[in-house]
Design an enzyme around this catalytic site. Structure first.
Site: not given
Ligand code: PEP
Ligand code: MG
Length: 677
Positions: A293, A530, A554, A601
């Site tokens: 993150h 995910e 994830d 995403c």
């Molecule tokens: C992901 O897991 O790909 C996602 C978009 O969420 P995050 O990166 O915030 O876990």
């Molecule tokens: Mg995620």
């Protein structure tokens, strides 16, 4: 009274180890012993290490030693003798220490964003406490002082253990610094001042320790001698230990100078959210990977960042000169002048600005497939990027970044205002708000750190366990939806049961708001796919929701059992692993059969070559870091979805990630020149 003038001749001046030796000698006498600088008014108590260090007496400083009391003559002789023997320090160790402190040091990591920055280190250690002021009643002051003394005792025991271990494993020469730490802890300048502050200001012990500690550290930052100035971080260390023992939670945030480069072992997203980002120039961390993150946020904010630097943090001190080169994935500590000159030349490259005439709306492939390109945003400061880069609204708002501090939840009103602003920024395409995807690091449970947070009370599990928090967030979203186009996505559902439980809460809140005549609107509800169990039951989940979001970050982590933030296993984090591709393909098919849209995403969507593969698998809705939209747009407008499909079929037949990568490199040679992790 007896006195003597002398000059500091030791190469490193009156630094921590020398001061510790001085305190040891001075404390053997009954007489008071003071040291005065002859060039100014500063005066120190020779029995207090903190007091001595604040004299900032570097080599060549003229001093006067004054002894007063029954054994003043012996005391004076002993102290002067110590000065003349350069504090009984072995010269060769000092040389080693100087070399450690000032040699140019290059470390390789992973550049996760763009840019080159020259600045000063600001060390931030996670897991150290965030301190608040509390008013203590007169009757409780004694208890507060006792609490402080207990924390001092505990810190002392910890330091003695550390010192013994350091002596055993590294030798006596390396353990000396803990002697100085132990002396700080028993120094009245620290302990008495903290207790006085508690009583005078009716303050809690944490706050008092922080105020007194900050004062001491700030004296250090003004010291001219670079070596002595560095010792300020030893005091910082001791104060942090004390605070950790007093509270046992949360980080601390020093004041940021204009060119701060945050150096940390790891950075929590909540920490980044709380920093004054206008002063942060770059980030360098020991841990982390492309999809952690921290990396995602750094890219979103256009912050230069290098992660995965292993043991870099411990080599730095606040105030050190540093260069962070995200393009080469490298940091340079203590750069020499030529290196700085070289980088000044390189870093003068302008950062890529949003294109002047930005294209908006979906992009069309050469064979006419329309693909929507949406923005992922984390912080309200990024909302403007949605328009700047021509995004089709916001595909993912990671709302948990509103929770700026461990244990601190934002209010209904704050959330409502933010979601309204978000909807406004997203415009006609709308925005998708994700329910807080928090794990062990945030929220009311923060004191009970989980052993394995990624598999713990994270995301939807957290919301279902803390329904009051979930209800507040849902209400804020439903209310803001009356003012703009918003949808809601539930993170990390494992199966239909999670979906049903979460939807029940959302339905109840909608009913309640309606009954209370509060303006609100029903919203489309989606889920993040995910985790493998959600992929395997995607058909079932699809019949319960309005849309899917594919969280590839994830999905890779959980499918391959590789911690996405752990640089030690980053070579196992393979986005193009066949198992990941099966998961994506399966999810897209399940959604297609159920007639619901899928927005991809994860970071995969922001990487041009991966975006092409996703389109080959049938994805027509991608959400990404806003700054990447123009690049992905340019790439997708140059390919045929049919060609990409043919390549995907070959990839799906491959057995290993290496094979898939090889295929992709051969089939998309031009695209692979951009990032391919
Ligand atoms: C992901 O897991 O790909 C996602 C978009 O969420 P995050 O990166 O915030 O876990
Ligand atoms: Mg995620």
């Amino acid at each position: 009274m007896a006195e003597r003038r002398l000059q500091v001749t030791s190469r490193l001046g009156l630094h921590a180890r020398a001061a510790a030796n001085l305190v040891r000698v001075a404390s053997q006498f009954k007489s008071s012993l003071t040291i005065q600088r002859l060039d100014g008014n500063s005066e120190a108590d020779a029995k207090s290490i903190l007091s001595i260090l604040t004299l900032a007496a570097s080599r060549g400083t003229d001093l006067k030693i004054v002894a007063s009391g029954e054994d003043e003559q012996e005391a004076l002789e002993a102290v002067v003798g110590l000065f003349s023997r350069d504090f009984d320090e072995p010269e060769k160790d000092e040389g080693k220490y100087i070399a450690r402190a000032t040699n140019e040091l290059r470390c390789k990591g992973l550049g996760v964003s763009d840019g080159v920055v020259i600045g000063r280190v600001l060390r931030l250690q996670e897991g150290t406490p965030n301190v608040y002021r509390a008013e203590i009643a007169e009757t409780d002051l004694e208890r507060e002082r006792r609490r402080f003394r207990a924390a001092v005792r505990l810190s002392r025991r910890q330091l003695e253990t550390i010192k013994a271990r350091a002596e055993k494993e590294l030798g006596r020469g390396h353990a000396y610094i803990f002697d100085a730490h132990l002396l700080f802890l028993q120094d009245a300048k620290l302990t008495r001042d903290v207790e006085d502050y508690i009583v005078k200001e009716h303050s809690n012990a944490e706050w008092a320790a922080k105020v007194v500690g900050d004062r001491l550290v700030s004296i250090y930052t003004q010291i001219n001698d670079e070596y002595l100035r560095e010792r300020g971080s030893d005091i910082e260390d001791v104060i942090q230990r004390l605070l950790a023992n007093l509270t046992g939670e949360g980080p601390k945030y020093p004041n940021l100078s204009e060119d701060a480069v945050i150096v940390s072992t790891d950075l929590l997203p909540s920490t980044i959210a709380e920093l004054n980002l206008s002063h942060v120039k770059a980030i360098a961390t020991d841990a982390g990977g492309w999809t952690s993150h921290m990396a995602i946020i750094a890219r979103g904010l256009g912050l230069t960042a290098v992660v995965g630097l292993r043991d870099f943090y411990q080599r730095t001190r606040t105030g050190d000169r540093i260069i962070v080169d995200a393009r080469r994935g490298e940091v340079v500590l203590h750069p020499v002048e030529e290196t700085i000159a070289h980088y000044q030349f390189t870093s003068a490259d302008p950062a890529p600005a949003p294109p002047e005439a930005v294209e908006c709306g979906p992009v069309k492939t050469l064979d006419g497939v329309e693909v929507s390109l949406r923005a992922n945003v984390e912080l309200p400061t990024e909302f403007h990027a949605v328009n700047n880069f021509g995004a089709c609204g916001v595909g993912l708002f990671r709302s948990e970044f509103l929770l700026s501090r461990p244990g601190l939840m934002t209010s209904d009103v704050e959330q409502y205002e933010t979601y309204k602003l978000l909807a406004e920024a997203a415009g006609e395409y709308g925005a998708i708000v994700r329910l807080f995807d928090v794990g062990g690091e945030v929220g009311p449970d923060v004191k009970e750190r989980e052993r394995n947070p990624a598999l713990g009370l994270r995301a939807v599990r957290f919301s279902l366990r803390h329904k009051d928090i979930m209800r507040t967030q849902v209400r804020a979203i439903l209310r803001a939806a009356a003012a703009g186009r918003l949808s809601l996505v539930i993170p990390m559902v494992a199966d239909v049961a999670d979906v049903r439980m979460a939807k029940r809460v959302i339905d109840e809140e909608l009913e309640r708001l309606t009954a209370e005549n509060v303006p609100c609107s029903a919203v489309q509800i989606g889920v993040m796919i995910e985790v493998p169990s959600a992929v395997l039951t995607a058909e079932k989940i699809a019949s319960e929701v309005d849309f899917f979001e594919l969280g590839t970050n994830d999905l890779v982590q959980y499918t391959l059992a590789v911690d996405r933030g752990n640089d030690q296993v980053s070579e196992w984090f393979r986005t193009l692993h066949p198992a990941v591709l099966y998961g994506i393909n399966r999810t897209l098919e399940a959604a297609k059969n159920a007639g619901i849209p899928v927005i991809v995403c994860g970071e995969m969507a922001s990487t041009p070559v991966y975006a092409a593969l996703l389109v080959g698998m049938g994805a027509i809705d991608l959400s990404m870091t806003p700054a990447m939209i123009p690049r992905v747009r340019a790439v997708l407008s140059q390919i045929k979805a049919d060609d990409a499909r043919a390549i995907v079929l070959k990839c799906l037949a491959a057995a290993t990630a290496d094979e898939v990568e090889e295929l992709v490199r051969n089939e998309f040679p031009d695209l692979c020149r951009s990032r391919n992790s």
